[in-house]
Design an enzyme around this catalytic site. Structure first.
Site, short mmCIF file in Angstrom:
data_model
loop_
_atom_site.label_atom_id
_atom_site.label_comp_id
_atom_site.label_asym_id
_atom_site.label_seq_id
_atom_site.Cartn_x
_atom_site.Cartn_y
_atom_site.Cartn_z
N CYS A 2 0.28 10.46 -2.87
CA CYS A 2 -0.13 11.83 -3.14
C CYS A 2 -0.44 11.87 -4.64
O CYS A 2 -0.24 10.90 -5.35
CB CYS A 2 1.00 12.79 -2.84
SG CYS A 2 1.62 12.63 -1.16
N ARG A 27 -6.50 11.08 -4.40
CA ARG A 27 -5.23 10.49 -3.99
C ARG A 27 -4.68 11.09 -2.70
O ARG A 27 -3.69 10.61 -2.16
CB ARG A 27 -4.19 10.69 -5.10
CG ARG A 27 -4.58 10.08 -6.42
CD ARG A 27 -3.48 10.26 -7.42
NE ARG A 27 -2.37 9.39 -7.12
CZ ARG A 27 -2.19 8.20 -7.66
NH1 ARG A 27 -3.02 7.74 -8.55
NH2 ARG A 27 -1.15 7.46 -7.33
N TRP A 74 -1.03 13.45 0.82
CA TRP A 74 -1.44 12.52 1.88
C TRP A 74 -0.18 12.35 2.72
O TRP A 74 0.78 11.74 2.28
CB TRP A 74 -1.89 11.19 1.27
CG TRP A 74 -2.36 10.22 2.31
CD1 TRP A 74 -3.59 10.16 2.90
CD2 TRP A 74 -1.61 9.14 2.87
NE1 TRP A 74 -3.64 9.13 3.80
CE2 TRP A 74 -2.44 8.49 3.80
CE3 TRP A 74 -0.31 8.67 2.70
CZ2 TRP A 74 -2.03 7.39 4.55
CZ3 TRP A 74 0.11 7.58 3.45
CH2 TRP A 74 -0.75 6.95 4.35
N ASN A 100 5.62 12.22 -5.02
CA ASN A 100 4.81 11.17 -4.41
C ASN A 100 5.74 10.00 -4.12
O ASN A 100 6.43 9.53 -5.02
CB ASN A 100 3.69 10.73 -5.36
CG ASN A 100 2.93 9.53 -4.82
OD1 ASN A 100 2.81 9.35 -3.61
ND2 ASN A 100 2.42 8.70 -5.71
N GLY A 101 5.76 9.55 -2.86
CA GLY A 101 6.63 8.43 -2.50
C GLY A 101 7.35 8.74 -1.20
O GLY A 101 6.95 9.64 -0.46
N GLU A 467 -15.93 -7.35 4.48
CA GLU A 467 -16.04 -6.21 3.56
C GLU A 467 -17.07 -5.20 4.08
O GLU A 467 -16.85 -3.98 4.01
CB GLU A 467 -16.40 -6.74 2.16
CG GLU A 467 -16.72 -5.69 1.11
CD GLU A 467 -15.61 -4.68 0.86
OE1 GLU A 467 -14.51 -4.82 1.39
OE2 GLU A 467 -15.87 -3.69 0.15
N LYS A 471 -16.16 -1.29 4.99
CA LYS A 471 -16.83 -0.13 4.38
C LYS A 471 -17.32 0.82 5.46
O LYS A 471 -17.17 2.03 5.35
CB LYS A 471 -18.04 -0.56 3.53
CG LYS A 471 -17.80 -1.15 2.18
CD LYS A 471 -17.28 -0.21 1.12
CE LYS A 471 -15.78 -0.19 1.13
NZ LYS A 471 -15.11 -1.19 0.37
N GLU A 474 -14.48 2.68 7.26
CA GLU A 474 -13.81 3.62 6.37
C GLU A 474 -14.57 4.95 6.24
O GLU A 474 -13.97 6.01 6.29
CB GLU A 474 -13.74 2.93 5.00
CG GLU A 474 -12.63 3.35 4.14
CD GLU A 474 -12.57 2.52 2.87
OE1 GLU A 474 -13.42 1.63 2.63
OE2 GLU A 474 -11.66 2.79 2.08
N HIS A 490 -16.55 -17.49 21.01
CA HIS A 490 -15.21 -17.75 21.54
C HIS A 490 -14.56 -16.49 22.10
O HIS A 490 -13.33 -16.43 22.23
CB HIS A 490 -14.33 -18.38 20.46
CG HIS A 490 -14.82 -19.73 20.03
ND1 HIS A 490 -14.78 -20.83 20.86
CD2 HIS A 490 -15.42 -20.15 18.88
CE1 HIS A 490 -15.31 -21.88 20.23
NE2 HIS A 490 -15.71 -21.48 19.02
N LYS A 585 -7.10 7.03 -2.02
CA LYS A 585 -7.54 5.93 -2.88
C LYS A 585 -6.44 4.90 -3.14
O LYS A 585 -6.68 3.71 -3.09
CB LYS A 585 -8.03 6.52 -4.20
CG LYS A 585 -8.60 5.50 -5.17
CD LYS A 585 -9.92 4.98 -4.67
CE LYS A 585 -10.53 3.95 -5.60
NZ LYS A 585 -11.53 3.16 -4.86
O1 M6R Z 1 -6.11 -0.50 -5.41
P1 M6R Z 1 -6.20 -1.71 -4.55
O2 M6R Z 1 -7.35 -2.58 -4.86
O3 M6R Z 1 -4.90 -2.48 -4.51
O4 M6R Z 1 -6.41 -1.14 -3.07
C1 M6R Z 1 -6.39 -2.00 -1.96
C2 M6R Z 1 -6.93 -1.30 -0.74
O5 M6R Z 1 -6.14 -0.20 -0.40
C3 M6R Z 1 -8.37 -0.83 -0.97
O6 M6R Z 1 -9.21 -1.88 -1.33
C4 M6R Z 1 -8.94 -0.18 0.31
O7 M6R Z 1 -9.06 -1.13 1.32
C5 M6R Z 1 -10.28 0.46 -0.03
N1 M6R Z 1 -10.23 1.86 0.23
C6 M6R Z 1 -11.42 -0.15 0.70
O8 M6R Z 1 -12.62 0.45 0.38
#
Ligand code: M6R
Length: 590
Positions: A2, A27, A74, A100-101, A467, A471, A474, A490, A585
């Site tokens: 958060c 966040r 969050w 946060n936590g 990757e 993307k 997400e 396979h 994030k």
């Molecule tokens: O801050 P970080 O690079 O450690 O974050 C790792 C992942 O949470 C982050 O890359 C996440 O997969 C992204 N939102 C992908 O776009």
């Protein structure tokens, strides 16, 4: 994961807090809230929804006072409801807390407290104001009560409390969740990150685990949990405000995609001595293990290839959340390279702590200066790509690749050559971005109704398939799988039917012939193939042209169309790519 912010100063707190919450929204955006203190009364506004909705629906502007706290949520414990939104208060609304936590022992604490005080939410956080209340009721001053309450918490927390009993002061505590203090003119701030108070402060003090802070508008004092004062120097904040804005773009995601040619040039400005020193240490280590999550893990997978191909060194990549299960093989001769944009990802932090406990050397590649990971590492390289605010990682990935290339070239004693090559790539990407922008939005439009996507590639490009799929999942909420092209036959081939989109990442490198043959197997079973390549092929229904580069650098040029495809697909489907549902994030919980 958060966002929290606290303010004490000479301006109306609500104006500063509203602004801070807008900048912290990346966040978490399930709900938001603010509490202020004025005239011996606690004033509170909170609700579920995005920050702008909560500000509009809640009469937040009417909150008086010069001390206050704010939160973007969050959800972890308790659904997305007004009652579960922060701040949380004690039963007689004199104490408010944002957090946060995760408070791991909240059930035990709550089972005791619930006999004395009325709880309104399902959150773990709500035990905190009740715990402080319990200590106040036992006769302690607010300050003593705060410390006594914090000592009872187990788990992770960055939390801030305000109270009508606290003379307008802010109280904060940290363990395993990021927290930084900002010093301003006649004002002090405390938040999850420097972005929250960036317009108002150029000086930060990073709070460490097991520390508490007591702040007024002109003073701050750090303590350990036993209330013993500690000293800490402030550091200058290097990020500037313009980097944190959208720069006339519709979304942060597209702004950050477009920044990438510049990001490469910026990432190259590393301290050469540090790079060479790190390269030597990597070569001397008995084993090298990359630890990362999500997009940073895909960067690590490419790092593994380039360490082998350029640096002639074998390494392995372990997903950070799985690292603990391999820690038996870690010792003082192990080099752990942790990669993280935020430098706060709980899984990464946990892995690094375990590695350090086994005596390993920890180097990190991180974007956020002063982040917990950077401070915990033996040495850190910074991405220097400026704040990345879009939840989908884009420019940080490219910067991570650059640093991995630089390290690999340094390992082979060819650092200057590596820099020259990266510089050429940055110019090629700059040109490519112009042409790809409109073309890819048309392809996204054609694929608008598709729900299943397969991203295929081989060798070094396989990580790009992963990757690209990540993307798309997400920001578009569709099923997407990235896999080595050779694996398709396979099992997964059974899922290919008429019109299934297959994104083939197939530059004319050492993977080309085999990848094309695997894609043909999908095409003859009805797949619509979108080829990302420097050369066209008859089996491509759509061709996204990339520039021709040296084989090892293809990830840097294939990533751009993959990011653009995800971005435009989100736009044509009507989704906000900056705030994907259920995500935030920085993942600061395990
Ligand atoms: O801050 P970080 O690079 O450690 O974050 C790792 C992942 O949470 C982050 O890359 C996440 O997969 C992204 N939102 C992908 O776009």
């Amino acid at each position: 994961m958060c966002g929290i912010i606290g303010y004490v100063g000479s301006k109306p707190a609500v104006d500063i807090l509203k602004d801070a919450l807008t900048r912290l929204e990346y966040r978490g955006y399930d709900s938001a809230g603010i509490a202020t203190i004025a005239d011996d009364t606690l004033h509170l506004c909170k609700d579920k929804g995005k920050v702008a909705e909560v500000i509009k629906n809640c009469n937040i502007d009417n909150l008086p006072g010069y001390t206050g706290i704010g939160h973007v949520r969050w959800a972890t414990h308790g659904g997305v409801t007004r009652d579960n939104a922060h701040p949380h208060c004690d039963a007689i609304s004199q104490i408010a807390v944002v957090h946060n936590g995760i408070i791991e022992n909240f059930e035990a604490l709550k089972s005791r407290l619930v006999k004395k005080y009325h709880f309104k939410s399902d959150t773990d956080t709500e035990v905190i104001p009740h715990l402080i209340r319990e200590q106040v009721d036992a006769g302690l001053s607010f300050e003593e009560a705060f410390f006594a309450a914090i000592r009872q918490l187990q788990g992770s927390y960055a939390l801030i409390a305000v109270s009508t009993l606290a003379d307008g002061k802010l109280f904060a505590a940290r363990k395993d969740s990021p927290m930084v203090l900002g010093l301003g003119k006649d004002a002090n701030f405390i938040g999850s990150d420097v972005l929250s108070f960036l317009p108002y402060s150029r000086e930060a003090v990073y709070i460490e685990d097991g520390e508490c802070v007591v702040m007024t508008k002109n003073t701050y004092q750090i303590y350990d949990l036993n209330h013993t004062p500690k000293k800490r120097e402030s550091v200058a904040i290097t990020w500037n405000l313009s980097e944190a804005g959208k720069d006339n773009q519709d979304h942060f995601m597209i702004k950050e995609i477009k920044e990438q040619p510049f990001v490469i040039r910026q990432a190259m400005m590393q301290d050469t001595r540090l790079l060479n020193r790190m390269a030597i240490d990597i070569l001397r280590a008995h084993q090298v293990i990359f630890v990362a999550c999500g997009t940073s893990r895909f960067a690590a997978l490419i790092g593994r290839y380039v360490f082998s191909k350029i640096g002639h060194t074998f390494s392995d990549v372990v997903m950070a959340s799985e690292f603990g299960y391999f820690s038996d093989s870690v010792d003082k001769n192990t080099m752990v390279i942790a990669i993280s944009q935020s430098g706060e990802t709980a899984d990464v932090m946990d892995g690094v702590k375990q590695a350090k406990a086994k005596g390993a050397t920890v180097y990190s590649i991180v974007n956020v200066e002063g982040s917990s990971l950077a401070r915990m590492s033996d040495k850190a390289l910074y991405l220097s790509c400026g704040p990345e605010i879009g939840v989908a990682a884009t420019k940080s990935f490219t910067a991570q690749l650059c640093l991995l290339y630089l390290l690999a070239f340094a390992m082979d004693g060819r650092l200057s050559e590596g820099k020259e090559k990266l510089l050429e790539i940055s110019s090629l990407i700059e040109k490519d971005l112009q042409t790809n922008l409109s073309e890819i939005s048309l392809i996204a439009e054609k694929l608008k109704d598709k729900r299943d996507f397969y991203f295929l590639a081989r060798g070094i490009n396989f990580a790009m398939a992963g990757e690209g799929a990540l993307k798309l999942k997400e920001v578009c909420y569709v099923h997407a799988e990235g896999m080595p092209a050779g694996e398709l036959k396979h099992g997964t081939l059974a899922l290919i039917e008429e019109g299934t989109p297959v994104i083939a990442i197939c530059p004319t490198d050492y993977t080309y012939t085999d990848t094309i043959s695997n894609i043909s197997e999908a095409m003859v079973r009805g797949a619509t193939v979108i080829g990302i390549s420097n050369a066209n092929q008859s089996i491509f229904a759509e061709w996204i042209k990339i520039p021709e580069v040296e084989m090892i650098f293809y990830p840097l040029v294939t990533v751009i169309p993959l990011q653009l495809l995800a971005y435009h697909s989100a736009i044509v489907r009507g989704f906000d790519p900056d705030k994907p549902r259920n995500l935030a994030k920085s993942v600061t919980v395990k």
